[in-house]
Write an enzyme that holds these catalytic residues in place. Sequence first.
Site, PDB file in Angstrom:
ATOM      1  N   CYS A 130       1.032  -1.062  -0.015  1.00  0.00           N
ATOM      2  CA  CYS A 130       0.099   0.174   0.036  1.00  0.00           C
ATOM      3  C   CYS A 130       0.925   1.300   0.166  1.00  0.00           C
ATOM      4  O   CYS A 130       0.361   2.365  -0.574  1.00  0.00           O
ATOM      5  CB  CYS A 130      -0.995   0.075   1.392  1.00  0.00           C
ATOM      6  SG  CYS A 130      -2.091  -1.324   1.099  1.00  0.00           S
ATOM      7  N   PHE A 272       6.134 -15.891  12.929  1.00  0.00           N
ATOM      8  CA  PHE A 272       5.314 -17.086  12.730  1.00  0.00           C
ATOM      9  C   PHE A 272       4.614 -17.650  13.962  1.00  0.00           C
ATOM     10  O   PHE A 272       4.689 -18.438  14.486  1.00  0.00           O
ATOM     11  CB  PHE A 272       6.639 -18.069  12.705  1.00  0.00           C
ATOM     12  CG  PHE A 272       7.427 -17.829  11.271  1.00  0.00           C
ATOM     13  CD1 PHE A 272       6.578 -18.241  10.014  1.00  0.00           C
ATOM     14  CD2 PHE A 272       8.335 -17.452  11.132  1.00  0.00           C
ATOM     15  CE1 PHE A 272       7.374 -18.213   8.804  1.00  0.00           C
ATOM     16  CE2 PHE A 272       9.305 -17.226  10.312  1.00  0.00           C
ATOM     17  CZ  PHE A 272       8.728 -17.400   8.834  1.00  0.00           C
ATOM     18  N   ARG A 274       2.002 -19.014  15.415  1.00  0.00           N
ATOM     19  CA  ARG A 274       0.873 -20.034  15.092  1.00  0.00           C
ATOM     20  C   ARG A 274       1.234 -21.447  15.563  1.00  0.00           C
ATOM     21  O   ARG A 274       2.238 -21.628  15.813  1.00  0.00           O
ATOM     22  CB  ARG A 274       0.577 -20.249  13.592  1.00  0.00           C
ATOM     23  CG  ARG A 274       1.996 -20.365  12.822  1.00  0.00           C
ATOM     24  CD  ARG A 274       1.615 -20.405  11.293  1.00  0.00           C
ATOM     25  NE  ARG A 274       2.781 -20.789  10.622  1.00  0.00           N
ATOM     26  CZ  ARG A 274       3.461 -19.942   9.615  1.00  0.00           C
ATOM     27  NH1 ARG A 274       2.897 -18.568   9.499  1.00  0.00           N
ATOM     28  NH2 ARG A 274       4.271 -20.167   8.784  1.00  0.00           N
ATOM     29  N   GLN A 275       0.219 -22.382  15.685  1.00  0.00           N
ATOM     30  CA  GLN A 275       0.366 -23.517  16.170  1.00  0.00           C
ATOM     31  C   GLN A 275       1.196 -23.525  17.401  1.00  0.00           C
ATOM     32  O   GLN A 275       2.331 -24.702  17.553  1.00  0.00           O
ATOM     33  CB  GLN A 275       0.829 -24.432  15.058  1.00  0.00           C
ATOM     34  CG  GLN A 275      -0.004 -24.698  13.973  1.00  0.00           C
ATOM     35  CD  GLN A 275       0.638 -25.054  12.700  1.00  0.00           C
ATOM     36  OE1 GLN A 275       1.764 -25.506  12.518  1.00  0.00           O
ATOM     37  NE2 GLN A 275      -0.278 -25.746  11.763  1.00  0.00           N
TER      38      GLN A 275
END
Length: 297
Positions: A130, A272, A274-275
């Site tokens: 953007c 990162f 996540r999990q």
Amino acid sequence: MPTPPVFLPPTSYDYLTVQKVTGAESSAASDVVAAEEPLEIRLGFGPAHQREHRTLAITMRTPGHDMELTAGFLLTEGIIRSRADLTGIRYCPDVEKEEERENVVRAELAESLDVSLPRLERHFYTSSSCGVCGKTSIDAVHAAACPVLPTTGPYVAAEVIHALPARQRAAQALFEQTGGLHAAALFSPEGALLLLREDVGRHNALDKVIGAALLQEWLPLHNTVLLVSGRASFELVQKAAVAGIPVLAAVGAPSSLAVRAATDFGMTLCGFVRQQRYNIYCGAWRIQTEAGNMPGK
């Protein structure tokens, strides 16, 4: 048509030492992040006896294939219409700072090409997503934000960072309907959701969050944690820093420039997320990875 060769120069990635967090435990590990650097595109145009040179745009990119990037940008933005309109592209040899010489290119346009200066001015400063509007030099990009972030916290437990993606997703009403929107969510250090906005552009989503906080007179956001979907780019780090956000977490990877900027600003940057895992790229002292144990600065 033959397939062009794949070439990734050494500057396309950086190796970093990070704090890798799994559950409540952390350990040092090496990680590779995609490089992000500003590319300044300059134009040469006009007849030989009255040649003009000026900056057209700055785009944030991963170094490599810079001439192709420049040519494609000029074509898709309507500056040129064919290969014949472009007489050459090269790195600028007259850039004062040696380390930035491969971050500035000059495209020379054909003398016969009619160039509209008002149209050129509309293109000043773009980015891979953007943009950070209004910047027309690399120095302006680096000096765009000079925040003062708190040096006494906030402190965030490792399990709070682990829980943020699920809490963000649960609040994403539009994502559940479309599956194609980015989100930026503001949390308290304890993990309570304060504010969430969605948009097709991750930069737009963050601008909406910051704008909402501004209108509610919450700034500076010194006691908050920000989670963004996708990767963490320089622009996102810069926007968060301007708003006074000390902890930025991203579901995806950070770029090398994002890590350098976050480090300079004194920000904590996690990627990162996540999990039940994430990497801490800088500012690990704000993250409590074990009960009663706060990593040193």
